[in-house]
Design a protein around this motif. Structure first.
Motif, PDB file in Angstrom:
ATOM      1  N   LYS A 201       0.839  -1.195   0.000  1.00  0.00           N
ATOM      2  CA  LYS A 201       0.000   0.000   0.000  1.00  0.00           C
ATOM      3  C   LYS A 201       0.875   1.245   0.000  1.00  0.00           C
ATOM      4  O   LYS A 201       1.956   1.250   0.598  1.00  0.00           O
ATOM      5  CB  LYS A 201      -0.908   0.007   1.231  1.00  0.00           C
ATOM      6  CG  LYS A 201      -1.961  -1.105   1.224  1.00  0.00           C
ATOM      7  CD  LYS A 201      -2.848  -1.037   2.451  1.00  0.00           C
ATOM      8  CE  LYS A 201      -3.875  -2.168   2.432  1.00  0.00           C
ATOM      9  NZ  LYS A 201      -4.836  -2.026   1.315  1.00  0.00           N
ATOM     10  N   PRO A 202       0.430   2.303  -0.664  1.00  0.00           N
ATOM     11  CA  PRO A 202       1.191   3.560  -0.610  1.00  0.00           C
ATOM     12  C   PRO A 202       1.323   4.021   0.835  1.00  0.00           C
ATOM     13  O   PRO A 202       0.384   3.894   1.627  1.00  0.00           O
ATOM     14  CB  PRO A 202       0.320   4.538  -1.413  1.00  0.00           C
ATOM     15  CG  PRO A 202      -0.561   3.681  -2.254  1.00  0.00           C
ATOM     16  CD  PRO A 202      -0.796   2.423  -1.472  1.00  0.00           C
ATOM     17  N   VAL A 203       2.497   4.550   1.182  1.00  0.00           N
ATOM     18  CA  VAL A 203       2.720   4.982   2.555  1.00  0.00           C
ATOM     19  C   VAL A 203       3.296   6.386   2.579  1.00  0.00           C
ATOM     20  O   VAL A 203       4.125   6.747   1.738  1.00  0.00           O
ATOM     21  CB  VAL A 203       3.657   3.997   3.308  1.00  0.00           C
ATOM     22  CG1 VAL A 203       5.021   3.933   2.655  1.00  0.00           C
ATOM     23  CG2 VAL A 203       3.773   4.369   4.779  1.00  0.00           C
ATOM     24  N   LEU A 204       2.819   7.156   3.514  1.00  0.00           N
ATOM     25  CA  LEU A 204       3.366   8.487   3.785  1.00  0.00           C
ATOM     26  C   LEU A 204       3.936   8.452   5.192  1.00  0.00           C
ATOM     27  O   LEU A 204       3.198   8.231   6.160  1.00  0.00           O
ATOM     28  CB  LEU A 204       2.271   9.546   3.678  1.00  0.00           C
ATOM     29  CG  LEU A 204       2.654  10.977   4.066  1.00  0.00           C
ATOM     30  CD1 LEU A 204       3.698  11.535   3.109  1.00  0.00           C
ATOM     31  CD2 LEU A 204       1.419  11.887   4.080  1.00  0.00           C
ATOM     32  N   TYR A 205       5.250   8.634   5.303  1.00  0.00           N
ATOM     33  CA  TYR A 205       5.870   8.660   6.620  1.00  0.00           C
ATOM     34  C   TYR A 205       5.738  10.074   7.183  1.00  0.00           C
ATOM     35  O   TYR A 205       6.249  11.034   6.604  1.00  0.00           O
ATOM     36  CB  TYR A 205       7.340   8.245   6.533  1.00  0.00           C
ATOM     37  CG  TYR A 205       7.515   6.780   6.210  1.00  0.00           C
ATOM     38  CD1 TYR A 205       7.244   5.810   7.167  1.00  0.00           C
ATOM     39  CD2 TYR A 205       7.923   6.369   4.945  1.00  0.00           C
ATOM     40  CE1 TYR A 205       7.377   4.461   6.877  1.00  0.00           C
ATOM     41  CE2 TYR A 205       8.058   5.022   4.644  1.00  0.00           C
ATOM     42  CZ  TYR A 205       7.787   4.074   5.615  1.00  0.00           C
ATOM     43  OH  TYR A 205       7.910   2.729   5.318  1.00  0.00           O
ATOM     44  N   VAL A 206       5.028  10.181   8.290  1.00  0.00           N
ATOM     45  CA  VAL A 206       4.771  11.473   8.919  1.00  0.00           C
ATOM     46  C   VAL A 206       5.742  11.626  10.083  1.00  0.00           C
ATOM     47  O   VAL A 206       5.597  10.955  11.122  1.00  0.00           O
ATOM     48  CB  VAL A 206       3.313  11.563   9.415  1.00  0.00           C
ATOM     49  CG1 VAL A 206       3.040  12.946  10.005  1.00  0.00           C
ATOM     50  CG2 VAL A 206       2.346  11.268   8.279  1.00  0.00           C
ATOM     51  N   CYS A 207       6.731  12.470   9.906  1.00  0.00           N
ATOM     52  CA  CYS A 207       7.739  12.688  10.945  1.00  0.00           C
ATOM     53  C   CYS A 207       7.240  13.766  11.904  1.00  0.00           C
ATOM     54  O   CYS A 207       7.161  14.944  11.542  1.00  0.00           O
ATOM     55  CB  CYS A 207       9.060  13.104  10.319  1.00  0.00           C
ATOM     56  SG  CYS A 207       9.824  11.829   9.295  1.00  0.00           S
ATOM     57  N   ASN A 208       6.911  13.366  13.108  1.00  0.00           N
ATOM     58  CA  ASN A 208       6.403  14.287  14.130  1.00  0.00           C
ATOM     59  C   ASN A 208       7.592  14.897  14.862  1.00  0.00           C
ATOM     60  O   ASN A 208       8.306  14.218  15.602  1.00  0.00           O
ATOM     61  CB  ASN A 208       5.491  13.534  15.097  1.00  0.00           C
ATOM     62  CG  ASN A 208       4.874  14.452  16.138  1.00  0.00           C
ATOM     63  OD1 ASN A 208       4.864  15.679  15.972  1.00  0.00           O
ATOM     64  ND2 ASN A 208       4.375  13.871  17.211  1.00  0.00           N
ATOM     65  N   VAL A 209       7.816  16.205  14.636  1.00  0.00           N
ATOM     66  CA  VAL A 209       8.998  16.880  15.168  1.00  0.00           C
ATOM     67  C   VAL A 209       8.600  17.945  16.198  1.00  0.00           C
ATOM     68  O   VAL A 209       7.431  18.266  16.358  1.00  0.00           O
ATOM     69  CB  VAL A 209       9.812  17.550  14.040  1.00  0.00           C
ATOM     70  CG1 VAL A 209      10.258  16.517  13.014  1.00  0.00           C
ATOM     71  CG2 VAL A 209       9.008  18.668  13.360  1.00  0.00           C
ATOM     72  N   ASP A 210       9.611  18.507  16.879  1.00  0.00           N
ATOM     73  CA  ASP A 210       9.369  19.633  17.776  1.00  0.00           C
ATOM     74  C   ASP A 210       9.232  20.909  16.942  1.00  0.00           C
ATOM     75  O   ASP A 210       9.539  20.937  15.745  1.00  0.00           O
ATOM     76  CB  ASP A 210      10.514  19.774  18.786  1.00  0.00           C
ATOM     77  CG  ASP A 210      11.876  19.823  18.109  1.00  0.00           C
ATOM     78  OD1 ASP A 210      12.140  20.798  17.371  1.00  0.00           O
ATOM     79  OD2 ASP A 210      12.665  18.875  18.283  1.00  0.00           O
ATOM     80  N   GLU A 211       8.777  21.983  17.597  1.00  0.00           N
ATOM     81  CA  GLU A 211       8.478  23.222  16.878  1.00  0.00           C
ATOM     82  C   GLU A 211       9.704  23.796  16.173  1.00  0.00           C
ATOM     83  O   GLU A 211       9.603  24.334  15.065  1.00  0.00           O
ATOM     84  CB  GLU A 211       7.892  24.260  17.846  1.00  0.00           C
ATOM     85  CG  GLU A 211       7.361  25.498  17.160  1.00  0.00           C
ATOM     86  CD  GLU A 211       6.595  26.397  18.113  1.00  0.00           C
ATOM     87  OE1 GLU A 211       6.550  27.621  17.848  1.00  0.00           O
ATOM     88  OE2 GLU A 211       6.040  25.888  19.111  1.00  0.00           O
ATOM     89  N   GLU A 212      10.878  23.671  16.778  1.00  0.00           N
ATOM     90  CA  GLU A 212      12.093  24.224  16.191  1.00  0.00           C
ATOM     91  C   GLU A 212      12.470  23.519  14.885  1.00  0.00           C
ATOM     92  O   GLU A 212      13.202  24.063  14.062  1.00  0.00           O
ATOM     93  CB  GLU A 212      13.267  24.122  17.179  1.00  0.00           C
ATOM     94  CG  GLU A 212      13.170  25.049  18.384  1.00  0.00           C
ATOM     95  CD  GLU A 212      12.122  24.598  19.396  1.00  0.00           C
ATOM     96  OE1 GLU A 212      11.751  23.399  19.366  1.00  0.00           O
ATOM     97  OE2 GLU A 212      11.659  25.443  20.194  1.00  0.00           O
ATOM     98  N   SER A 213      11.967  22.299  14.711  1.00  0.00           N
ATOM     99  CA  SER A 213      12.330  21.505  13.519  1.00  0.00           C
ATOM    100  C   SER A 213      11.210  21.468  12.482  1.00  0.00           C
ATOM    101  O   SER A 213      11.287  20.697  11.520  1.00  0.00           O
ATOM    102  CB  SER A 213      12.678  20.067  13.943  1.00  0.00           C
ATOM    103  OG  SER A 213      13.636  20.050  14.978  1.00  0.00           O
ATOM    104  N   ALA A 214      10.193  22.308  12.673  1.00  0.00           N
ATOM    105  CA  ALA A 214       8.989  22.235  11.838  1.00  0.00           C
ATOM    106  C   ALA A 214       9.251  22.502  10.362  1.00  0.00           C
ATOM    107  O   ALA A 214       8.540  21.974   9.503  1.00  0.00           O
ATOM    108  CB  ALA A 214       7.930  23.207  12.361  1.00  0.00           C
TER     109      ALA A 214
END
Length: 366
Positions: A201-214
């Motif tokens: 299946k198609p996948v989107l990796y969602v990298c959850n970062v801190d605000e400084e790395s947005a």
């Protein structure tokens, strides 16, 4: 055409926070609602500025955007592929989805406990990948057993199926996902899709970062990029905690001001929804009249009769022609009548391939 995306991820990676943000995600117009249709399943609108612009010209009674169904999939533990925990339910939920949004924790915070005691998004990815790959390998092995005898006997279709399944088996046994395998022939692609392998299946990796790395990401995001470079997959950077703050703001103007302060042009959840939409090669065409301006979802490359069938099967069965105005022309001239006067309304037949953003009227007879 419904689109269903499943959000997966280990505990404490921001999966539930992201789902809650999506549950509050609205397009620019206030009448684009979110509604819960069952626990942990939400229907959200696909943000599309073109719909708002068209509505400003037409002044319709209502605006109807296209939608995405988001499923917050829970219950993964090591051993899920063998049915441990809520494994069977978890894997069954993924099988029903068209695409996977895989949330990875890419932030350091001592106040948020990681299940393994340290932040390592690549390892987190591998934990879930392994469970899905084991399940897919089981599926492939069972199908191989069914076709093996006929393939040895010289049956051409069985041999083709055996070859495709063997390619998947080899990749899966190497600890890679099925989406790493590519095919050139349409019939091979269709056979592969009909296997409904979880890692295909198609996948989107969602990298959850801190605000400084947005905006630019961080070392954890870089590690994820390196880990997925050989996959047919996309990466999106998002700050779930900040998205939660944005989702609580009451007005569109407040959200724009907030985003401007931190250097972003739109909420990350909007980018996520759009990315999921395009990940499946989906496009949008519009119908525009005084009753409603509406967005319709089609597969890229769809011809006019099939696009008409998205509205109603009778439209496809009795298709005569399509009257088409390209979006840019509609905006330039400001109305359907003005486009017609300037020769920008085209009459197209059954072979016309619908373009993303087309404004269309269909003529049919049944």
């Amino acid at each position: 055409m419904a689109l269903k995306c499943g959000i997966v991820g280990l505990p404490n990676v921001g999966k539930s926070t992201l789902f809650n943000c999506l549950s509050n995600a609205k397009a620019q117009a206030a009448n684009f609602p979110f509604c819960t249709i069952e626990p942990n399943v939400g229907v959200i609108t696909v943000p599309d500025e073109r719909l708002t612009v068209l509505s400003n010209f037409v002044k319709p009674e209502r605006i109807v955007p296209t939608t995405v169904e988001i499923v917050d999939i829970a219950g993964l533990v090591k051993g899920a592929s063998k049915g441990e925990g809520l494994g069977n339910q978890f894997l069954g939920n993924i099988r029903e989805c068209d695409a996977i949004l895989h949330v990875l924790r890419c932030f350091d915070d001592d106040n948020v406990v990681h299940v393994d005691g340290k932040v390592n998004p690549v390892n987190d990815k591998e934990v879930i990948d392994l469970e899905l790959q084991i399940k897919d390998l089981d599926t492939v092995d069972k199908r191989l057993q069914k076709v093996e005898k006929s393939a040895r006997a010289g049956d051409k279709e069985a041999k083709r199926a055996h070859d495709i399944l063997s390619r998947f088996k080899q990749v899966l046994e190497q600890g890679k996902s099925a989406r790493s395998v590519t095919f050139d022939r349409l019939e091979d692609i269709e056979f592969a899709n009909d296997l409904y392998l979880l890692t295909n299946k198609p996948v989107l990796y969602v990298c959850n970062v801190d605000e400084e790395s947005a905006i630019n990401g961080n070392k954890h995001v870089d590690a994820v990029r390196a880990a997925v470079k050989d996959e047919n997959a996309e990466i999106l950077i998002i700050t779930a905690a900040m998205e939660a703050e944005i989702s609580q703001l009451e007005t569109y103007e407040d959200k724009v001001a907030f985003l401007s302060e931190i250097g972003l042009s739109e909420p990350g959840v909007n980018k996520l929804i759009k990315s999921a939409y395009h990940m499946l090669d989906l496009e949008t065409y519009f119908t525009a009249g005084v009753k409603e301006v509406r967005a319709w979802t089609i597969t890229k490359g769809m011809r006019a009769p099939q696009a008409a069938g998205v509205i109603h099967t009778d439209f496809e069965k009795g298709f005569i022609r399509a009257e088409v105005i390209h979006y840019d022309d509609y905006i330039k001239y400001g109305s359907e009548s003005a486009c017609k006067e300037n020769g920008k309304l085209a009459v197209e037949g059954k072979e016309y391939v619908v373009q993303d953003g087309d404004v269309m009227h269909f003529r049919f007879n049944v």
